[in-house]
Write an enzyme that holds these catalytic residues in place. Structure first.
Site, short mmCIF file in Angstrom:
data_model
loop_
_atom_site.label_atom_id
_atom_site.label_comp_id
_atom_site.label_asym_id
_atom_site.label_seq_id
_atom_site.Cartn_x
_atom_site.Cartn_y
_atom_site.Cartn_z
N ARG A 72 0.80 -1.22 0.00
CA ARG A 72 0.00 0.00 0.00
C ARG A 72 0.84 1.28 0.00
O ARG A 72 0.55 2.24 -0.70
CB ARG A 72 -0.95 0.00 1.19
CG ARG A 72 -1.90 1.19 1.12
CD ARG A 72 -3.18 0.98 1.85
NE ARG A 72 -4.05 2.11 1.66
CZ ARG A 72 -4.92 2.24 0.67
NH1 ARG A 72 -5.02 1.31 -0.24
NH2 ARG A 72 -5.68 3.31 0.56
N CYS A 124 -2.81 -4.25 3.45
CA CYS A 124 -3.68 -5.00 4.36
C CYS A 124 -5.13 -4.81 3.96
O CYS A 124 -5.54 -3.69 3.59
CB CYS A 124 -3.51 -4.49 5.80
SG CYS A 124 -2.04 -5.09 6.61
N PRO A 164 -10.18 4.03 -0.51
CA PRO A 164 -10.00 4.65 -1.83
C PRO A 164 -8.88 5.68 -1.82
O PRO A 164 -8.51 6.21 -0.75
CB PRO A 164 -11.35 5.32 -2.08
CG PRO A 164 -11.95 5.52 -0.74
CD PRO A 164 -11.42 4.44 0.13
N ILE A 165 -8.36 5.98 -3.02
CA ILE A 165 -7.32 7.00 -3.10
C ILE A 165 -7.87 8.25 -3.81
O ILE A 165 -7.12 9.01 -4.40
CB ILE A 165 -6.04 6.47 -3.80
CG1 ILE A 165 -6.36 5.96 -5.21
CG2 ILE A 165 -5.35 5.40 -2.98
CD1 ILE A 165 -5.11 5.82 -6.08
N ASP A 166 -9.20 8.42 -3.70
CA ASP A 166 -9.81 9.55 -4.40
C ASP A 166 -9.29 10.91 -3.91
O ASP A 166 -9.16 11.85 -4.69
CB ASP A 166 -11.34 9.49 -4.32
CG ASP A 166 -11.85 9.47 -2.89
OD1 ASP A 166 -11.16 8.86 -2.03
OD2 ASP A 166 -12.90 10.06 -2.61
N GLN A 167 -8.96 11.01 -2.62
CA GLN A 167 -8.47 12.29 -2.10
C GLN A 167 -7.06 12.60 -2.62
O GLN A 167 -6.70 13.75 -2.82
CB GLN A 167 -8.49 12.31 -0.57
CG GLN A 167 -9.88 12.21 0.03
CD GLN A 167 -10.82 13.30 -0.45
OE1 GLN A 167 -10.56 14.49 -0.29
NE2 GLN A 167 -11.93 12.90 -1.07
N ASP A 180 -4.83 1.63 14.49
CA ASP A 180 -3.84 0.55 14.45
C ASP A 180 -3.74 -0.21 15.78
O ASP A 180 -3.15 -1.28 15.83
CB ASP A 180 -2.45 1.11 14.09
CG ASP A 180 -2.30 1.31 12.58
OD1 ASP A 180 -3.17 0.85 11.84
OD2 ASP A 180 -1.30 1.93 12.17
N ARG A 207 5.85 -7.24 8.44
CA ARG A 207 5.78 -5.99 7.68
C ARG A 207 5.98 -4.77 8.58
O ARG A 207 6.47 -3.74 8.13
CB ARG A 207 4.41 -5.85 7.01
CG ARG A 207 4.23 -6.67 5.74
CD ARG A 207 2.91 -6.29 5.07
NE ARG A 207 2.77 -4.84 5.10
CZ ARG A 207 1.69 -4.19 5.54
NH1 ARG A 207 0.65 -4.84 5.96
NH2 ARG A 207 1.67 -2.87 5.54
#
Lengths: 93, 426
Positions: free
Chosen positions: B93, B117, B123-126, B305, B397
């Site tokens: 990511r 994950c 989304p990555i719209d921003q 997290d 990771r």
């Protein structure tokens, strides 16, 4: 003998305020030096810390991150504003 | 297949130094590509996400070298590739930070859609909104995001949702844009501050990180720099929660206590004893635990997290606890596995209701994401019996040699290899 110089009388010393002023100066100086030595722009980093309160702005080098936390942000700001205004107003006089 | 073998009913006892923050490091390493100069980055965690990033930087033409542990020198003067190999960035990511970086340096980038994950839709719209506002054209072709700009120009960008990734990515693209960029409703996470510290050390002009308005005055080029990554508040929080859950005692050092405020507050509420120093936190577990109501929020709220590790702790607090996940939809994939260990948890939308105070019992479980994996380790430590935990690659990771770190804290977790076919939880 004037009253100010008469040590036979009980007198009130405002030592704490003086110490705080000196401590603010010492804290800022130590942090400034540490930031500069590590290659950061000390003014940018200190402004960032004062604006956000996030100690991540201050390097851990030379224990500067702990040093900055010795005083509250408002105490540091007060000292910065006090010194600045004092100096600028003195210029005008 | 590697798995962890966790003996139950162990108590944490010891001292541990926290490593550099993964979530800062995964943005700072790509940011090194923004300069033609050589940068030195120190206090890097030894985790597989960093190994992957080094492979990507090398593949793009950077020279990455190391002379001491946890420290890398990156020379990006030879980088001429704006298309990272899909085999290296797939399912990773944080590779999306290469969008902002390569767009900022070359004015173009082609990269597969980010994976990572599975925490529900992220989304990555921003990010796209920000790049577009800076003058870039964004196209999606066969799963590859192609972004191009003749010239990036500063812009006023209001983020519709508070997003750490979008805030950093827009910042990375804007540092070399022409003019001034303002990001409003920006995320305030300490890792964003650390990325800005690094950018500014290279000569960028970023102010306002740590607040919800970030201003970036673009500069034509960046120079060389040295930077030390801040401590990982999530790793610190994981050890703190594990200590409270096992009713142990630990001194967690090299931390920024301010970053741990929400965790310290919740652990006190649950009944743990905490002492806070200038750069350390001492945690002592309490045999009597209290239920709590935990709501995850962007910083300075309780971090998403640590939601899964906190859930394990709350299974030990007699009474009813609530956890509301406000950051990521679908971040409750650990619940089914915890139920296998005897946890009494009910899900309703974004809220988990935990009936605590019952002993957990070991079971074969599989980590499906990084933080869920950390939660299962804590569950294994407090349960009766011996837990076998698969999916260790997720844990690797973000947690450095977790079994060695736990050994420092006086508990025994062993890494073993078995065939996937004979894994008891299969």
């Amino acid at each position: 003998m004037t009253r100010e110089n008469n040590f036979d009388h009980t007198m009130k010393f405002n030592v704490k305020a003086e110490e705080e002023v000196n401590e603010a100066r010492t804290v800022l100086q130590e942090v400034y030096e540490a930031l500069k030595e590590k290659g950061y722009n000390p003014i940018n980093q200190l402004v960032g810390y004062l604006l956000s309160g996030d100690p991540a702005f201050i390097t851990s080098y030379k224990n500067a991150r702990s040093t900055i936390r010795k005083l509250e942000r408002d105490e540091l700001l007060e000292e910065l504003v006090r010194v600045y205004l004092y100096r600028e107003l003195e210029k005008e006089r | 297949m590697e798995y962890l073998h966790i003996k139950g009913k162990q108590k944490i006892k010891g001292e541990i130094r926290v490593n550099g923050a993964k979530n800062a490091a995964v943005a700072i390493l790509p940011a090194a590509l923004l300069t033609e100069g050589v940068v030195k980055i120190d206090n890097l965690p030894r985790i597989t996400d960093i190994d992957k990033l080094v492979d990507i930087l090398n593949a793009l033409g950077a020279k990455v070298s190391s002379s001491e542990e946890r420290c890398l020198y990156i020379d990006s003067s030879g980088v001429d590739n704006f298309s990272p190999p899909p085999s290296l960035v797939n399912k990773f990511r944080a590779s999306y930070y290469l969008m902002g970086v390569l767009l900022g340096r070359f004015g173009k980038v082609a990269i597969p859609m980010p994976g990572g994950c599975n925490l529900g839709p992220r989304p990555i719209d921003q990010h796209i909104k920000g790049f577009t506002a800076l003058g870039a054209k964004v196209e999606l072709e066969h799963g590859i995001v192609k972004i191009k700009a003749k010239k990036l120009r500063g812009a006023h960008i209001y983020l519709d949702v508070v997003s750490v990734g979008a805030t950093i990515n827009i910042m990375l693209a804007a540092v070399r844009a022409e003019g001034k960029t303002i990001i409003e409703n920006a995320a305030k996470e300490p890792e964003i501050v650390d990325v800005a510290n690094f950018l500014n050390a290279m000569g960028a002009q970023v102010i306002g990180t740590g607040t919800d308005v970030i201003k970036i005055q673009g500069v034509p080029e960046l120079g060389q720099a040295e930077h030390t990554i801040i401590p990982d508040r999530i790793e610190a929080g994981t050890f703190m929660i594990a200590t409270a859950a096992t009713r142990g005692e630990a001194l967690v050092t090299e931390v920024i206590p301010k970053h741990l405020d929400p965790i310290i507050a919740k652990l006190k509420e649950v009944g743990a004893y905490l002492e806070v120093g200038p750069d350390w936190v001492k945690v002592k577990g309490n045999n009597v635990l209290f239920p709590a109501d935990v709501k995850t929020f962007p910083y300075p709220g309780f971090p998403t997290d640590l939601q899964a590790p906190m859930m394990v702790l709350l299974t030990q607090a007699p009474g009813i606890s609530f956890i509301t996940e406000n950051v990521f939809e679908g971040r409750f994939r650990h619940v089914d596995e915890l139920k296998k260990m005897g946890a009494r948890i009910k899900l309703g939308g974004r809220t988990a209701i935990i009936e605590g105070g019952y002993e957990l019992v070991s079971a074969p479980v599989r980590a499906m994401d990084l933080r869920g994996g950390a939660a299962f380790i804590i569950a294994g430590l407090i349960s009766r019996g011996e837990t076998v935990l698969a999916g260790v690659e997720h844990i690797d990771r973000g947690y450095e040699f977790i079994e060695e770190r736990l050994k420092q804290l006086g508990v025994n977790v062993e890494r073993k290899i078995i065939s996937d076919e004979v894994f008891p939880g299969k």
